[in-house]
Scaffold this motif. Structure first.
Motif, PDB file in Angstrom:
ATOM      1  N   ALA A   1      33.944 -70.094  33.307  1.00 49.78           N
ATOM      2  CA  ALA A   1      32.706 -70.855  32.881  1.00 49.78           C
ATOM      3  C   ALA A   1      32.251 -71.655  32.827  1.00 49.78           C
ATOM      4  O   ALA A   1      31.717 -72.430  31.932  1.00 49.78           O
ATOM      5  CB  ALA A   1      33.704 -70.820  30.889  1.00 49.78           C
ATOM      6  N   TYR A   2      33.372 -72.820  33.404  1.00 49.38           N
ATOM      7  CA  TYR A   2      32.867 -74.471  33.760  1.00 49.38           C
ATOM      8  C   TYR A   2      31.007 -74.623  34.026  1.00 49.38           C
ATOM      9  O   TYR A   2      30.784 -75.253  33.669  1.00 49.38           O
ATOM     10  CB  TYR A   2      34.121 -75.192  34.610  1.00 49.38           C
ATOM     11  N   GLN A   3      30.651 -73.604  35.089  1.00 47.01           N
ATOM     12  CA  GLN A   3      29.697 -73.998  36.091  1.00 47.01           C
ATOM     13  C   GLN A   3      28.507 -74.082  35.372  1.00 47.01           C
ATOM     14  O   GLN A   3      27.547 -74.795  34.867  1.00 47.01           O
ATOM     15  CB  GLN A   3      29.622 -73.095  37.466  1.00 47.01           C
ATOM     16  N   PRO A   4      28.994 -73.317  34.485  1.00 55.11           N
ATOM     17  CA  PRO A   4      27.712 -71.829  33.221  1.00 55.11           C
ATOM     18  C   PRO A   4      27.273 -73.234  32.327  1.00 55.11           C
ATOM     19  O   PRO A   4      26.586 -73.663  31.870  1.00 55.11           O
ATOM     20  CB  PRO A   4      28.629 -70.833  33.055  1.00 55.11           C
ATOM     21  N   LEU A   5      28.424 -73.980  31.813  1.00 51.41           N
ATOM     22  CA  LEU A   5      28.262 -74.771  30.656  1.00 51.41           C
ATOM     23  C   LEU A   5      27.855 -75.780  31.352  1.00 51.41           C
ATOM     24  O   LEU A   5      27.014 -76.663  30.514  1.00 51.41           O
ATOM     25  CB  LEU A   5      30.133 -75.531  30.578  1.00 51.41           C
ATOM     26  N   LEU A   6      28.133 -76.592  32.818  1.00 50.95           N
ATOM     27  CA  LEU A   6      27.325 -77.093  32.826  1.00 50.95           C
ATOM     28  C   LEU A   6      25.513 -77.406  33.461  1.00 50.95           C
ATOM     29  O   LEU A   6      24.792 -77.317  32.708  1.00 50.95           O
ATOM     30  CB  LEU A   6      28.111 -78.182  34.900  1.00 50.95           C
ATOM     31  N   ASP A   7      25.276 -76.251  33.750  1.00 44.58           N
ATOM     32  CA  ASP A   7      24.014 -75.758  33.321  1.00 44.58           C
ATOM     33  C   ASP A   7      23.621 -75.247  32.535  1.00 44.58           C
ATOM     34  O   ASP A   7      22.589 -76.171  32.112  1.00 44.58           O
ATOM     35  CB  ASP A   7      24.170 -74.048  34.361  1.00 44.58           C
ATOM     36  N   GLN A   8      23.886 -74.706  31.272  1.00 41.69           N
ATOM     37  CA  GLN A   8      23.726 -75.296  29.841  1.00 41.69           C
ATOM     38  C   GLN A   8      23.711 -76.647  29.564  1.00 41.69           C
ATOM     39  O   GLN A   8      22.528 -76.771  29.103  1.00 41.69           O
ATOM     40  CB  GLN A   8      24.114 -74.849  28.870  1.00 41.69           C
ATOM     41  N   MET A   9      24.515 -77.868  29.881  1.00 42.99           N
ATOM     42  CA  MET A   9      24.492 -79.140  29.468  1.00 42.99           C
ATOM     43  C   MET A   9      22.741 -79.562  30.365  1.00 42.99           C
ATOM     44  O   MET A   9      22.325 -80.294  29.621  1.00 42.99           O
ATOM     45  CB  MET A   9      25.713 -79.729  29.789  1.00 42.99           C
ATOM     46  N   ALA A  10      22.762 -79.158  31.547  1.00 39.62           N
ATOM     47  CA  ALA A  10      21.600 -80.054  32.534  1.00 39.62           C
ATOM     48  C   ALA A  10      19.650 -79.390  31.684  1.00 39.62           C
ATOM     49  O   ALA A  10      19.277 -80.218  31.189  1.00 39.62           O
ATOM     50  CB  ALA A  10      21.387 -79.361  34.142  1.00 39.62           C
ATOM     51  N   ALA A  11      20.038 -78.175  31.174  1.00 43.54           N
ATOM     52  CA  ALA A  11      19.272 -77.652  30.634  1.00 43.54           C
ATOM     53  C   ALA A  11      18.793 -78.291  29.348  1.00 43.54           C
ATOM     54  O   ALA A  11      17.822 -78.612  28.928  1.00 43.54           O
ATOM     55  CB  ALA A  11      19.726 -75.827  30.028  1.00 43.54           C
ATOM     56  N   ALA A  12      19.664 -78.477  28.890  1.00 39.49           N
ATOM     57  CA  ALA A  12      19.812 -79.327  26.872  1.00 39.49           C
ATOM     58  C   ALA A  12      18.971 -80.622  28.130  1.00 39.49           C
ATOM     59  O   ALA A  12      18.281 -81.249  27.326  1.00 39.49           O
ATOM     60  CB  ALA A  12      20.995 -79.387  26.651  1.00 39.49           C
ATOM     61  N   ASP A  13      19.579 -81.421  28.514  1.00 39.59           N
ATOM     62  CA  ASP A  13      19.457 -82.519  28.615  1.00 39.59           C
ATOM     63  C   ASP A  13      17.728 -82.795  29.384  1.00 39.59           C
ATOM     64  O   ASP A  13      17.093 -83.560  28.785  1.00 39.59           O
ATOM     65  CB  ASP A  13      20.165 -83.362  29.841  1.00 39.59           C
ATOM     66  N   GLN A  14      17.099 -81.780  30.835  1.00 35.85           N
ATOM     67  CA  GLN A  14      15.657 -81.335  30.949  1.00 35.85           C
ATOM     68  C   GLN A  14      14.544 -81.297  29.647  1.00 35.85           C
ATOM     69  O   GLN A  14      14.046 -82.040  29.463  1.00 35.85           O
ATOM     70  CB  GLN A  14      16.335 -79.950  31.804  1.00 35.85           C
ATOM     71  N   ALA A  15      15.379 -79.984  28.960  1.00 35.17           N
ATOM     72  CA  ALA A  15      14.598 -80.201  27.633  1.00 35.17           C
ATOM     73  C   ALA A  15      14.494 -81.193  26.364  1.00 35.17           C
ATOM     74  O   ALA A  15      12.936 -81.319  26.174  1.00 35.17           O
ATOM     75  CB  ALA A  15      15.172 -78.974  27.156  1.00 35.17           C
ATOM     76  N   ARG A  16      15.531 -82.203  26.506  1.00 42.35           N
ATOM     77  CA  ARG A  16      15.477 -83.222  25.534  1.00 42.35           C
ATOM     78  C   ARG A  16      13.992 -84.090  26.159  1.00 42.35           C
ATOM     79  O   ARG A  16      13.375 -85.064  25.874  1.00 42.35           O
ATOM     80  CB  ARG A  16      16.520 -83.993  25.622  1.00 42.35           C
ATOM     81  N   ASN A  17      14.360 -84.454  27.640  1.00 44.77           N
ATOM     82  CA  ASN A  17      12.977 -85.302  28.606  1.00 44.77           C
ATOM     83  C   ASN A  17      12.052 -84.419  28.238  1.00 44.77           C
ATOM     84  O   ASN A  17      11.049 -85.415  28.316  1.00 44.77           O
ATOM     85  CB  ASN A  17      13.975 -85.235  29.665  1.00 44.77           C
ATOM     86  N   ALA A  18      12.157 -83.293  28.513  1.00 44.83           N
ATOM     87  CA  ALA A  18      10.764 -83.412  28.080  1.00 44.83           C
ATOM     88  C   ALA A  18       9.973 -83.385  26.631  1.00 44.83           C
ATOM     89  O   ALA A  18       8.638 -83.091  26.152  1.00 44.83           O
ATOM     90  CB  ALA A  18      11.062 -81.206  28.897  1.00 44.83           C
ATOM     91  N   ARG A  19      10.813 -83.373  25.292  1.00 42.75           N
ATOM     92  CA  ARG A  19      10.377 -83.309  24.219  1.00 42.75           C
ATOM     93  C   ARG A  19      10.158 -84.623  23.761  1.00 42.75           C
ATOM     94  O   ARG A  19       8.918 -84.855  23.491  1.00 42.75           O
ATOM     95  CB  ARG A  19      11.736 -82.939  23.700  1.00 42.75           C
ATOM     96  N   ALA A  20      11.118 -85.461  24.597  1.00 42.18           N
ATOM     97  CA  ALA A  20      10.172 -86.986  24.520  1.00 42.18           C
ATOM     98  C   ALA A  20       9.117 -87.377  25.374  1.00 42.18           C
ATOM     99  O   ALA A  20       8.037 -87.827  24.425  1.00 42.18           O
ATOM    100  CB  ALA A  20      11.893 -87.654  25.401  1.00 42.18           C
ATOM    101  N   GLU A  21       8.272 -86.291  26.412  1.00 43.11           N
ATOM    102  CA  GLU A  21       7.451 -86.895  27.069  1.00 43.11           C
ATOM    103  C   GLU A  21       6.120 -85.942  26.639  1.00 43.11           C
ATOM    104  O   GLU A  21       4.983 -86.292  26.541  1.00 43.11           O
ATOM    105  CB  GLU A  21       6.885 -86.407  28.547  1.00 43.11           C
ATOM    106  N   SER A  22       6.242 -85.244  24.873  1.00 45.00           N
ATOM    107  CA  SER A  22       5.752 -85.207  24.714  1.00 45.00           C
ATOM    108  C   SER A  22       4.879 -85.189  23.212  1.00 45.00           C
ATOM    109  O   SER A  22       4.263 -84.499  22.765  1.00 45.00           O
ATOM    110  CB  SER A  22       6.033 -83.204  24.651  1.00 45.00           C
TER     111      SER A  22
END
Length: 254
Positions: free
Chosen positions: A153-174
């Motif tokens: 479960a550890y690696q999928p959690l890291l992937d979801q964490m990266a997805a959340a961070d990426q989405a936040r950065n995209a939200r900041a740019e919008s």
């Protein structure tokens, strides 16, 4: 001032300007002027100016609407990634699971209250939101799996964490306006030219023509207002909402 009032005043002002100019022009026109003698080339140019400007308006509306939809997608992606983190940590021990879920809820609560208002007012995210998300990242990345099941479960959690961070950065740019200033100059100049060509056709002071000229100018004012309203996806009337966060985290107060 409410946006509906701004729209109403803009449309009334556009109608008033066209009607007043038409009446003044009619009063100063020579008595022997014949409106039916408008050269064919002017009618041809007026038609094509209207067609070209209509295409430009349509593309502008489609562009800002797409930007608004993309901004909403960023919110959905961020909320979904955080929800996956909150759910997938159920395989962790109670202390680690509860700590991660509490930090996720704290971040979501901050986003839907303080940060969302900051985005609407100033067009930027908060440093507190960055700190809370960093805390979630630390919780997820620093945990050492104690079993093979937790390791899976550890690696999928890291992937979801990266997805959340990426989405936040995209939200900041919008958060800011999507239409460049030069495009707005073209839209406003095109509106003036398009409405101005109405007078080149030498419209008369009949009720029917005045009503049509007023409605035409009001329609252009409405479309320009619509573009302006969609131009900032998080700040104005028809905006991207925080509903995905509230739907996936019902315990968080918005």
């Amino acid at each position: 001032m409410p946006e509906w009032l701004v729209l109403t005043l803009a449309m009334l002002a556009a109608c008033a300007v066209v009607v007043v100019i038409t009446l003044l022009r009619h009063r100063r026109a020579p008595e022997d002027e014949d409106p039916s003698e408008t050269p064919d080339v002017i009618e041809y140019m007026t038609m094509w100016i209207g067609v070209v400007y209509a295409i430009v308006l349509g593309l502008a509306i489609a562009g800002v609407w797409e930007a608004r939809s993309v901004a909403q997608d960023h919110v959905q992606a961020e909320a979904q990634a955080l929800h996956e983190i909150s759910e997938r940590v159920r395989v962790y021990p109670a202390d680690a699971r509860d700590r991660i879920r509490e930090d996720v809820n704290a971040y979501v609560g901050h986003v839907v209250t303080t940060e969302w208002q900051k985005m609407a007012d100033d067009g930027e995210l908060t440093k507190r939101g960055d700190e809370l998300l960093h805390r979630v990242r630390t919780d997820v990345t620093d945990y050492e799996p104690a079993s093979d099941f937790q390791a899976q479960a550890y690696q999928p959690l890291l992937d979801q964490m990266a997805a959340a961070d990426q989405a936040r950065n995209a939200r900041a740019e919008s958060t800011g306006a999507t239409m460049p200033g030069v495009v707005w100059f073209g839209l406003l100049a095109g509106a003036v030219i398009t409405i101005g060509m109405v007078f080149a056709l030498q419209i008369r002071r009949t009720t029917r023509e005045l009503v049509l000229a007023g409605l035409f100018s009001a329609l252009i004012a409405f479309l320009l207002f619509l573009i302006w309203d969609f131009d900032a996806p998080y700040s104005r009337g028809i905006t991207a909402s925080a509903e995905p966060f509230l739907h996936l985290f019902p315990g968080v107060e918005g």
